[in-house]
Design a protein around this motif. Structure first.
Motif, mmCIF file in Angstrom:
data_model
loop_
_atom_site.group_PDB
_atom_site.id
_atom_site.type_symbol
_atom_site.label_atom_id
_atom_site.label_comp_id
_atom_site.label_asym_id
_atom_site.label_seq_id
_atom_site.Cartn_x
_atom_site.Cartn_y
_atom_site.Cartn_z
ATOM 1 N N GLN A 131 36.560 44.657 55.977
ATOM 2 C CA GLN A 131 35.339 45.037 54.722
ATOM 3 C C GLN A 131 35.285 46.208 54.367
ATOM 4 N N LEU A 132 35.611 47.071 55.343
ATOM 5 C CA LEU A 132 35.647 48.685 54.916
ATOM 6 C C LEU A 132 36.925 48.911 54.148
ATOM 7 N N GLY A 133 37.828 48.372 54.450
ATOM 8 C CA GLY A 133 39.294 48.318 53.852
ATOM 9 C C GLY A 133 38.958 47.718 51.968
ATOM 10 N N VAL A 134 38.227 46.697 52.111
ATOM 11 C CA VAL A 134 38.100 46.180 50.822
ATOM 12 C C VAL A 134 37.167 47.116 50.005
ATOM 13 N N LEU A 135 36.206 47.541 50.676
ATOM 14 C CA LEU A 135 35.243 48.480 50.271
ATOM 15 C C LEU A 135 35.875 49.840 49.415
ATOM 16 N N TYR A 136 36.932 50.426 50.285
ATOM 17 C CA TYR A 136 37.911 51.293 49.756
ATOM 18 C C TYR A 136 38.545 51.067 48.538
ATOM 19 N N SER A 137 39.041 49.848 48.624
ATOM 20 C CA SER A 137 39.958 49.169 47.528
ATOM 21 C C SER A 137 39.287 49.179 46.159
ATOM 22 N N ARG A 138 37.964 48.589 46.474
ATOM 23 C CA ARG A 138 37.247 48.475 45.006
ATOM 24 C C ARG A 138 36.977 50.008 44.479
ATOM 25 N N GLN A 139 36.598 50.755 45.184
ATOM 26 C CA GLN A 139 36.267 51.809 44.927
ATOM 27 C C GLN A 139 37.330 52.582 44.219
ATOM 28 N N SER A 140 38.498 52.511 44.757
ATOM 29 C CA SER A 140 39.736 53.311 44.534
ATOM 30 C C SER A 140 40.081 52.471 43.012
ATOM 31 N N GLN A 141 39.856 51.215 42.803
ATOM 32 C CA GLN A 141 40.285 50.558 41.422
ATOM 33 C C GLN A 141 39.279 50.822 40.487
#
Length: 306
Positions: free
Chosen positions: A209-219
């Motif tokens: 979930q933390l990885g997905v949060l980072y990925s969304r913010q980066s996108q």
């Protein structure tokens, strides 16, 4: 009329100079802004590629760190070496965030990098717990847990609405509570309050979930940069079009005004030769008449005869 056309032509020529200047300015502005838009797009593409490379490199280094820490004698040194390498890799991504074309894009990209640090902090604490804690590694574990929790709480106020919803979903989940309970027990050197399988499942879920949060913010940060480039390009086209239309309108208005301006006409004196009127060939000039005698002389002549 030639003089009139010449004067009006000169006036139009004078008005043509600012029109051409406006056209040149429009072309220069358009070229500059198009260059800026293209540069912004390239920066967004480079940042997205750098974020992908960094994420892959971090995952690879995390796996290598876990394998190296399997040996108890080199656990502390392996943790320090690979953690330093991961921090250096993330710092390279932070440099891309600082070179963003505007402050908002830089802010969002920096937030994405901080979220990656949070995910890495959770993973490094988990790798220490898996390898086994002693008097040395327990201090590192305590520092890592406190750091990623505090940083995540601090970043929650910087996230977008979607990001805050994801943050609340993570921190209010059962997996987060389970992981927090295990981490607190390990910090206090107490036995695990739950089975290890439950702990490992919760740790994996929170990490994802933390990885997905980072990925969304980066996108989101990359998309923000791309949108800025599109706005710059649209502004370039609009400004150039407006200036070109102004130049054309200026020339049209000046042309109409020049046509209405009364210009004095100075006649040009051209010497002309008057030709003699030809006489008909069949006519002859009259014979000259004898001059009439002077009256006084005629009187004397008359007296002498008598």
């Amino acid at each position: 009329m030639k003089y009139l056309r010449s004067v009006r032509g000169r006036m139009l020529g004078i008005a043509f100079v600012p029109g051409v200047a406006l056209v040149v300015v429009a072309l220069v502005i358009a070229a500059f802004l198009i260059h800026q838009a293209d540069r912004t797009r390239e920066q967004a593409t480079e940042t997205a590629a750098a974020a992908d490379r960094t994420a892959r490199a971090v995952v690879s280094l995390q796996a290598q760190r876990g394998e190296a820490m399997a040996t108890p004698d080199h656990r502390a040194s392996a943790y320090a070496i690979f953690t330093q390498r991961i921090d250096t890799t993330i710092a390279g991504l932070r440099d891309y965030a600082r070179r963003a074309p505007d402050a908002e894009s830089a802010y969002q990209q920096t937030t994405a990098v901080d979220l990656l640090c949070v995910a890495e902090g959770m993973y490094r604490a988990d790798s220490l717990a898996l390898a086994g804690l002693d008097s040395v590694t327990r201090r590192s574990f305590t520092t890592a847990v406190a750091a990623y929790r505090a940083q995540l709480a601090q970043l929650s106020g910087q996230l977008t609405e979607t990001g805050r919803e994801a943050y609340e979903s993570i921190t209010r989940s059962a997996e987060w509570s389970t992981l927090a309970a295990v981490e607190d027990a390990l910090i206090a050197a107490e036995p695990l309050p739950i089975p290890e399988s439950t702990w490992r499942s919760a740790a994996y879920s929170v990490s994802q979930q933390l990885g997905v949060l980072y990925s969304r913010q980066s996108q989101y940060a990359v998309q923000l940069t791309l949108d800025d480039g599109r706005r710059t390009l649209a502004g370039a086209l609009a400004a150039s079009t407006a200036i070109l239309l102004s130049a054309v309108l200026l020339l049209v208005v000046v042309r109409r005004l020049v046509a209405r301006v009364p210009v004095p006409v100075v006649p040009i004196m051209v010497p002309t030769v008057r030709t003699a009127i030809p006489r008909p060939r069949h006519t002859r000039s009259p014979e000259p008449r004898a001059p009439e005698p002077w009256p006084k002389k005629a009187v004397f002549e008359d007296l002498r005869r008598r």
